[in-house]
Design an enzyme around this catalytic site. Structure first.
Site, mmCIF file in Angstrom:
data_model
loop_
_atom_site.group_PDB
_atom_site.id
_atom_site.type_symbol
_atom_site.label_atom_id
_atom_site.label_comp_id
_atom_site.label_asym_id
_atom_site.label_seq_id
_atom_site.Cartn_x
_atom_site.Cartn_y
_atom_site.Cartn_z
ATOM 1 N N HIS A 140 0.804 -1.224 0.000
ATOM 2 C CA HIS A 140 0.000 0.000 0.000
ATOM 3 C C HIS A 140 0.838 1.276 0.000
ATOM 4 C CE1 HIS A 140 0.365 -0.360 4.513
ATOM 5 N NE2 HIS A 140 0.474 0.956 4.403
ATOM 6 N N ASP A 170 0.268 -7.664 1.363
ATOM 7 C CA ASP A 170 0.602 -6.259 1.571
ATOM 8 C C ASP A 170 2.119 -6.071 1.610
ATOM 9 O OD1 ASP A 170 0.207 -3.551 1.826
ATOM 10 O OD2 ASP A 170 -0.029 -3.593 3.991
ATOM 11 N N SER A 250 4.596 2.579 7.865
ATOM 12 C CA SER A 250 4.307 1.427 7.012
ATOM 13 C C SER A 250 5.516 1.054 6.162
ATOM 14 C CB SER A 250 3.121 1.731 6.096
ATOM 15 O OG SER A 250 1.928 1.806 6.819
ATOM 16 N N VAL A 307 -8.675 -26.083 0.912
ATOM 17 C CA VAL A 307 -9.741 -26.284 1.895
ATOM 18 C C VAL A 307 -10.381 -24.940 2.213
ATOM 19 C CG1 VAL A 307 -8.614 -28.266 2.965
ATOM 20 C CG2 VAL A 307 -8.216 -25.983 3.901
#
Length: 503
Positions: A140, A170, A250, A307
Site C-alpha cells: 500500500h 501487503d 508502514s 480447503v
C-alpha cells in the site's frame, strides 16, 4: 539491685529480638515466591520476577537501534493526475435495474462521465535487504505510484523501480541503482516470544528516522485489514506489539534486541488513524519467501491447500448452524474439487492440527505455515477425525489447481485485478468455443474499478481477437492500453463487452 534489673531487662529484650528476626527470616524463606516454596512438588512452579533474588540487568536498545537505523529508508511516492470512469460500482444498482440488466444498461448507455483525480503524494518506509539496492516495503506504500523516490538515512536520494508487489500479503519489493549499501539481517519470527522487547523503526508523520520500543503482545493475529482491499485469499498472521507506530511507519522495520529484522510494520489498530496502543507487523518468515519469489519470478508463488475453514472466533450459534464440532485445530468446512487436500484424503469435518509438524490452533497460523511453500512442494498435514489422529502428505497446488510455477506477467494480470484460469477443454467443447479464460475471482484492479463484470465470466475475445488461454490474454492485453474484453456468463444468453483502460 537496679543495675541487675536493667541488665536482665536488656538481655531479655535482645533474646526476644533475635528470636523474632530468626522466625521472620525462616517464614520469608518458606514464602518467598521468587524461589520454590517448601512443600510444593518440584514440577509445580510459581511465577516470580527474579530467580534467586537476582534483579535483571538494565535493558539497553542503543546497539540494535544503531545497527538498524542506516538500513531503514524513507519512501516518497507521486501519483499523476488522472480521470476515472464513473461507472457504477458492482455493489450499487442503477436506477433502471428494475427494467434493464445493469450490464446491458451500461453497454448501451455507458457510465456517467469521468471524475478528475488530482496529483497525489504520499510517504512511507522501507528496509534495505541487500547491498545492491533491493528494498522491502508494504504494497500500500507504492501501489498505483507513478514515481517512487527513496531517501537513505545519510540523506542521499534515488529513483526506485517496483520489482513486484502483492496486495494479499501487503508486501512489495523495490530497487534502487546503488551498491555497497548497509542492509538488515533476517531474524526468525518463529522464535519471537510474547513479552519480548522489540523496536519499530521508520519515518512516521513525515519525521526523520524514529525509533520506538515495546513488547510483543500477540502472535498470529488476524485483523481483516488485507481482506478489506478486495484481494483474494489475503494472508494475515501479524505480530502484534505495543511499540508506537503511526502513518509513515508502514514498510519500516520491526527488530529484536539483537538488531535482526523480525517483521515489516504494516498496520495500526486505531479509531482516529493515529497510534492508539497496538501495531501489527508481517512476520519476517513470510517476508523472506515473498521477497525471494518477487526477485526470482516477478510474482509470488502462492501455494494452496484446497480447503475452506471456519473463521476464528466463530460464535456458538454459527457453530451449531454449520454443524461445527468442538475440537483442537482448524475445522475444515469444505474441500476444493481437484485441490491438494482432496487428493490427500482430507475431508469436510476434519480438524487440521499440524503443518509439517508445527501445531496450528487458528486459521491464521495454518495459512502462515502453508504460504511459506510454493506449488508442487510437499508438506505433511496432521488432522483429527472422529477422535483419531492421522498424518498425510499433501502436494500443494497453485490457484489454477496445477503444480506449475506462475510466470511473471509484466503486471497485466495485476492491473486487471483477477484470478484467471484456463477454461477446461471439455467445457470449451460443450460451449462450442476453441477455448477461453475464466475470471475465477475479481479482486482489486481495472475489472473492479471500471466494469460491472462478475465472478465466473468467461473471456473469449480481447479487441476482437480470440483468447484461448491465459497466455493469449496476457499477450493481447499487454500490447494495448485501451481494450475491450468480450465473453459470456455460463447459463446466460448473449455476449458482453467490457471496455477498459489500463494505466
Amino acid at each position: 539491685m537496679k543495675t541487675k534489673q536493667i541488665l536482665l531487662t536488656v538481655g531479655i529484650s535482645a533474646v526476644t529480638a533475635f528470636g523474632v528476626m530468626f522466625g521472620y527470616t525462616k517464614f520469608m524463606q518458606r514464602n518467598n515466591y521468587a524461589g520454590q516454596p517448601a512443600g510444593i512438588p518440584s514440577n509445580y512452579k510459581l511465577a516470580g520476577f527474579f530467580d534467586n533474588n537476582t534483579p535483571p540487568g538494565t535493558t539497553d536498545f542503543t546497539q540494535p537501534a544503531q545497527a538498524a537505523l542506516p538500513t531503514v529508508v524513507h519512501i516518497k511516492t507521486k501519483t499523476n493526475a488522472k480521470q476515472v470512469s464513473n461507472n457504477l460500482p458492482k455493489t450499487q444498482k442503477s436506477p433502471f435495474s428494475d427494467f434493464f440488466n445493469d450490464d446491458i444498461f451500461e453497454q448501451f448507455f455507458g457510465g456517467r462521465g469521468n471524475t478528475y483525480i488530482p496529483e497525489q503524494k504520499a510517504s512511507g518506509s522501507g528496509v534495505i535487504i541487500s547491498d545492491d539496492g533491493y528494498i522491502v516495503t508494504n504494497n500500500h506504500v507504492v501501489e498505483n505510484a507513478d514515481e517512487v523516490t527513496v531517501t537513505l538515512n545519510n540523506k542521499k536520494s534515488y529513483s526506485a523501480k517496483v520489482v513486484g508487489r502483492d496486495p494479499a500479503y501487503d508486501l512489495a519489493v523495490i530497487k534502487i541503482d546503488a551498491t555497497g549499501l548497509p542492509f538488515l539481517l533476517y531474524g526468525n519470527s518463529d522464535d519471537v516470544k510474547i513479552g519480548q522487547w522489540v523496536l519499530a523503526i521508520g519515518y512516521p508523520l513525515n519525521l526523520e528516522t524514529t525509533v520506538t520500543a515495546g513488547i510483543v503482545s500477540a502472535k498470529a493475529r488476524s485483523i481483516g485489514i488485507n481482506k478489506s482491499t478486495k484481494t483474494s485469499s489475503a494472508v494475515e498472521s501479524f505480530i502484534q506489539t505495543d511499540a508506537a507506530v503511526n502513518m509513515g511507519n508502514s514498510g519500516g522495520a520491526l527488530i529484536n534486541t539483537n538488531g535482526q529484522l523480525i517483521g515489516i510494520n504494516s498496520a495500526i489498530a486505531s479509531p482516529t488513524g493515529y497510534y492508539s496502543g497496538y501495531s501489527y507487523a508481517i512476520p519476517v518468515n513470510i517476508v523472506k519467501k515473498v521477497v525471494d519469489d518477487m526477485i526470482k519470478y516477478g510474482t509470488v508463488q502462492r501455494a494452496y491447500l484446497g480447503v475452506t475453514y471456519a473463521s476464528d472466533g466463530i460464535s456458538d450459534e454459527e457453530k451449531k448452524a454449520n454443524g461445527i464440532k468442538e475440537g483442537n485445530g482448524v475445522f475444515v468446512t469444505g474441500i476444493s474439487k481437484g485441490g491438494a487436500a482432496e487428493a490427500a484424503g482430507i475431508k469436510k469435518g476434519d480438524f487440521i492440527t499440524k503443518v509439517n509438524g508445527t501445531a496450528v490452533a487458528s486459521s491464521a497460523e495454518m495459512v502462515e505455515q502453508v504460504t511459506r511453500y510454493k506449488p508442487s512442494d510437499k508438506v505433511s498435514i496432521t488432522y483429527e477425525r472422529d477422535g483419531k489422529e492421522y498424518t498425510t502428505n499433501v502436494t500443494l497446488k497453485n490457484s489454477a489447481g496445477t503444480f506449475d510455477i506462475v510466470k511473471e506477467d509484466n503486471g497485466v494480470v495485476a492491473k486487471l485485478g483477477a484470478d484467471l484460469v484456463n477454461l477446461d477443454s471439455k467445457k470449451a467443447k460443450e460451449y462450442g468455443i476453441p477455448g477461453g479464460v475464466i475470471v475465477k475471482k475479481i479482486n482489486e484492479g481495472a475489472l473492479n474499478d471500471q466494469t460491472r463484470m462478475r465472478d465466473g465470466f468467461i473471456i473469449i475475445k480481447v479487441n476482437d481477437t480470440d483468447v484461448k488461454n491465459v497466455d493469449d490474454l496476457k499477450k493481447i492485453v499487454g500490447a494495448d492500453k485501451s481494450i475491450i474484453i468480450s465473453g459470456f456468463y455460463p447459463g446466460s444468453d448473449g455476449i458482453f463487452d467490457y471496455p477498459i483502460t489500463l494505466e
